[in-house]
Design an enzyme around this catalytic site. Sequence first.
Site, PDB file in Angstrom:
ATOM      1  N   HIS A 100       0.771  -1.164  -0.142  1.00 44.62           N
ATOM      2  CA  HIS A 100      -0.061  -0.025  -0.069  1.00 44.62           C
ATOM      3  C   HIS A 100       0.959   1.138   0.023  1.00 44.62           C
ATOM      4  O   HIS A 100       1.900   1.233   0.638  1.00 44.62           O
ATOM      5  CB  HIS A 100      -0.966  -0.111   1.133  1.00 44.62           C
ATOM      6  CG  HIS A 100      -0.235  -0.369   2.592  1.00 44.62           C
ATOM      7  ND1 HIS A 100       0.094  -1.415   2.716  1.00 44.62           N
ATOM      8  CD2 HIS A 100       0.179   0.671   3.472  1.00 44.62           C
ATOM      9  CE1 HIS A 100       0.791  -1.517   3.922  1.00 44.62           C
ATOM     10  NE2 HIS A 100       1.091  -0.264   4.431  1.00 44.62           N
ATOM     11  N   HIS A 102       0.935   5.199   1.336  1.00 41.59           N
ATOM     12  CA  HIS A 102       0.257   6.116   2.105  1.00 41.59           C
ATOM     13  C   HIS A 102       0.324   7.690   1.421  1.00 41.59           C
ATOM     14  O   HIS A 102       1.611   8.043   0.683  1.00 41.59           O
ATOM     15  CB  HIS A 102       1.255   6.484   3.280  1.00 41.59           C
ATOM     16  CG  HIS A 102       1.425   5.149   4.068  1.00 41.59           C
ATOM     17  ND1 HIS A 102       0.409   5.240   5.260  1.00 41.59           N
ATOM     18  CD2 HIS A 102       1.998   4.153   4.085  1.00 41.59           C
ATOM     19  CE1 HIS A 102       0.646   3.844   5.911  1.00 41.59           C
ATOM     20  NE2 HIS A 102       1.640   3.261   5.302  1.00 41.59           N
TER      21      HIS A 102
HETATM   22  P1  AMP Z   1       2.277   0.481   7.160  1.00 41.08           P
HETATM   23  O1  AMP Z   1       2.879   0.331   8.481  1.00 41.08           O
HETATM   24  O2  AMP Z   1       3.134   0.902   6.314  1.00 41.08           O
HETATM   25  O3  AMP Z   1       2.073  -1.327   6.916  1.00 41.08           O
HETATM   26  O4  AMP Z   1       0.955   0.939   7.239  1.00 41.08           O
HETATM   27  C1  AMP Z   1      -0.289   0.125   7.775  1.00 41.08           C
HETATM   28  C2  AMP Z   1      -1.305   1.242   7.994  1.00 41.08           C
HETATM   29  O5  AMP Z   1      -2.437   0.498   7.880  1.00 41.08           O
HETATM   30  C3  AMP Z   1      -1.120   1.828   9.358  1.00 41.08           C
HETATM   31  O6  AMP Z   1      -0.996   3.204   9.046  1.00 41.08           O
HETATM   32  C4  AMP Z   1      -2.427   1.671  10.141  1.00 41.08           C
HETATM   33  O7  AMP Z   1      -3.051   2.844  10.626  1.00 41.08           O
HETATM   34  C5  AMP Z   1      -3.427   1.112   8.800  1.00 41.08           C
HETATM   35  N1  AMP Z   1      -4.534   0.368   9.108  1.00 41.08           N
HETATM   36  C6  AMP Z   1      -4.488  -0.709   9.708  1.00 41.08           C
HETATM   37  N2  AMP Z   1      -5.551  -1.284   9.744  1.00 41.08           N
HETATM   38  C7  AMP Z   1      -6.648  -0.373   9.146  1.00 41.08           C
HETATM   39  C8  AMP Z   1      -7.967  -0.523   8.883  1.00 41.08           C
HETATM   40  N3  AMP Z   1      -8.734  -1.598   9.219  1.00 41.08           N
HETATM   41  N4  AMP Z   1      -8.278   0.347   8.213  1.00 41.08           N
HETATM   42  C9  AMP Z   1      -7.598   1.253   7.658  1.00 41.08           C
HETATM   43  N5  AMP Z   1      -6.459   1.636   8.065  1.00 41.08           N
HETATM   44  C10 AMP Z   1      -5.854   0.707   8.642  1.00 41.08           C
END
Ligand code: AMP
Length: 143
Positions: A100, A102
């Site tokens: 993903h 950001h």
């Molecule tokens: P990363 O640390 O780059 O893998 O980012 C994962 C992101 O997913 C974090 O910023 C979390 O806040 C976000 N996240 C986790 N669960 C959810 C969810 N159910 N809906 C939206 N964002 C989420």
Amino acid sequence: MSETIFEKIIKKEIPAYVVYEDDVVLAFLDISQVTPGHTLVLPKKHVADIFDYDGDLAATVFSRIPKIARAIRTFDPAIKGLNILCNNGALAYQSVFHSHIHLIPRYTEDDSFGLKWADNSADYTPEQYEAIAAKIAEKIEED
Ligand code: AMP
């Protein structure tokens, strides 16, 4: 490998605050909202991280980013910039292993987003730069 929470969101098994969707790409609000409007853009196809993409999937996913970024910018006139970040691997702060990107709107220098960016150029000679670049260049795959 077990299914990630993002695959459950893609399959609509759990809800998300969707801002964009098409056949290949989904974008929804990051629940943490590092800054207001913080959005995740991801391929619906499972790829764990950037190392897993083929060129076509990367082209499609990244092609959606400018229009999503422009839409985010319109959401608040206080937005002055946008950081785009893709964490790959636990050491690089990846916590959900479905790739993903950001999109993090920036409001002020002291809003809630931070990034350490050291300048180590004084430690490198031109020969060292050349050796690093050559080692990477010889491993670039053919299209
Ligand atoms: P990363 O640390 O780059 O893998 O980012 C994962 C992101 O997913 C974090 O910023 C979390 O806040 C976000 N996240 C986790 N669960 C959810 C969810 N159910 N809906 C939206 N964002 C989420």
